[in-house]
Design an enzyme around this catalytic site. Structure first.
Site, PDB file in Angstrom:
ATOM      1  N   HIS A   1       0.935  -1.212   0.032  1.00 15.04           N
ATOM      2  CA  HIS A   1       0.029   0.008   0.057  1.00 15.04           C
ATOM      3  C   HIS A   1       0.728   1.427  -0.072  1.00 15.04           C
ATOM      4  O   HIS A   1       2.072   1.339   0.478  1.00 15.04           O
ATOM      5  CB  HIS A   1      -0.922   0.045   1.239  1.00 15.04           C
ATOM      6  CG  HIS A   1       0.016  -0.002   2.446  1.00 15.04           C
ATOM      7  ND1 HIS A   1       0.244   1.267   3.227  1.00 15.04           N
ATOM      8  CD2 HIS A   1       0.223  -0.919   3.630  1.00 15.04           C
ATOM      9  CE1 HIS A   1       0.895   0.965   4.142  1.00 15.04           C
ATOM     10  NE2 HIS A   1       0.836  -0.274   4.491  1.00 15.04           N
TER      11      HIS A   1
ATOM     12  N   GLU B   1      -2.254  -6.938   7.447  1.00  9.72           N
ATOM     13  CA  GLU B   1      -1.040  -6.954   8.152  1.00  9.72           C
ATOM     14  C   GLU B   1      -0.777  -7.706   9.244  1.00  9.72           C
ATOM     15  O   GLU B   1      -1.834  -7.786   9.943  1.00  9.72           O
ATOM     16  CB  GLU B   1      -0.519  -5.341   7.889  1.00  9.72           C
ATOM     17  CG  GLU B   1       0.841  -5.113   8.599  1.00  9.72           C
ATOM     18  CD  GLU B   1       1.950  -5.635   7.712  1.00  9.72           C
ATOM     19  OE1 GLU B   1       2.150  -6.834   7.391  1.00  9.72           O
ATOM     20  OE2 GLU B   1       2.729  -4.916   7.276  1.00  9.72           O
TER      21      GLU B   1
END
Length: 207
Positions: A9, A85
């Protein structure tokens, strides 16, 4: 042969402020990250990617949508909870230099000796747990769409642990490669049940 692309990201407010940002916390993308996500899209639209799978966390999903905005064709986008994550428990949101000072041994294990990392005291996730869910997700989509090139959008430690495990790295060596930059591109080539690391942390498209 199947090409699997992996993008981290874009940089967020918490990234820029040097705070922990794991699987249970989120933060908006910076303006420059939106630009870089679009550059990544302009780069990847030249490939044969036909499907996108993203972490459901906003920073990854926003990055995926900005990437897709540069494509001149419609691609399906789906999310997978397994692509969140690494979870840091009570460390989520804390200032990283403070953690390194307060928990020097655990922090060193996190960054340099992952086979020794034990997050039990603060309710975090272990590397084996992360690797299991990350590899399960990638294998699931690779097998479900074996004739398609796929793009996965997710997170730094998620991709580090998952990709290197798929190509045969042991846990002790999971952090041996260069850290993945924001909106970097990495690629695995899958042939049958074998994965080859073709590209790691490519960032030239952001120049």
């Amino acid at each position: 042969m199947q090409n699997l692309y992996f993008v981290r990201h874009g940089e967020t407010q918490l990234n820029a402020a040097d705070h922990v940002q794991g699987g249970d916390i989120d933060s908006p993308l910076l303006e420059k990250s939106i630009v870089n996500a679009r550059k990544t899209g302009a780069f990847l639209k030249q490939t044969a990617i036909s499907r996108v799978i993203s972490s459901p966390q906003l920073r990854a999903l926003d990055t995926a949508n900005y990437i897709l905005s540069e494509f001149n064709r419609e691609l399906p986008l789906e999310t997978d909870e397994r692509l969140k994550e690494f979870r840091y428990g009570n460390w989520e949101g804390l200032y990283i230099p403070d953690i390194a000072e307060k928990y020097p041994e655990t922090f060193r294990h996190l960054r340099q000796e992952p086979h020794k990392y034990n997050p039990e005291q603060f309710g975090g996730e272990t590397y084996p747990e992360l690797i299991v869910r990350g590899t399960e997700s990638v294998l699931h989509y690779a097998h479900q769409y074996p004739q398609e090139d796929l793009l996965f959008v997710g997170h730094s430690i998620l991709w580090t642990a998952t990709l290197l495990s798929l190509v045969g790295f042991e846990i002790k060596d999971i952090r041996s490669q260069s850290p993945l930059g924001n909106t970097s591109v990495s690629r695995l080539i899958r042939t049958g049940d074998t994965f080859q690391l073709d590209t790691w942390n490519y960032c030239d498209h952001l120049a």
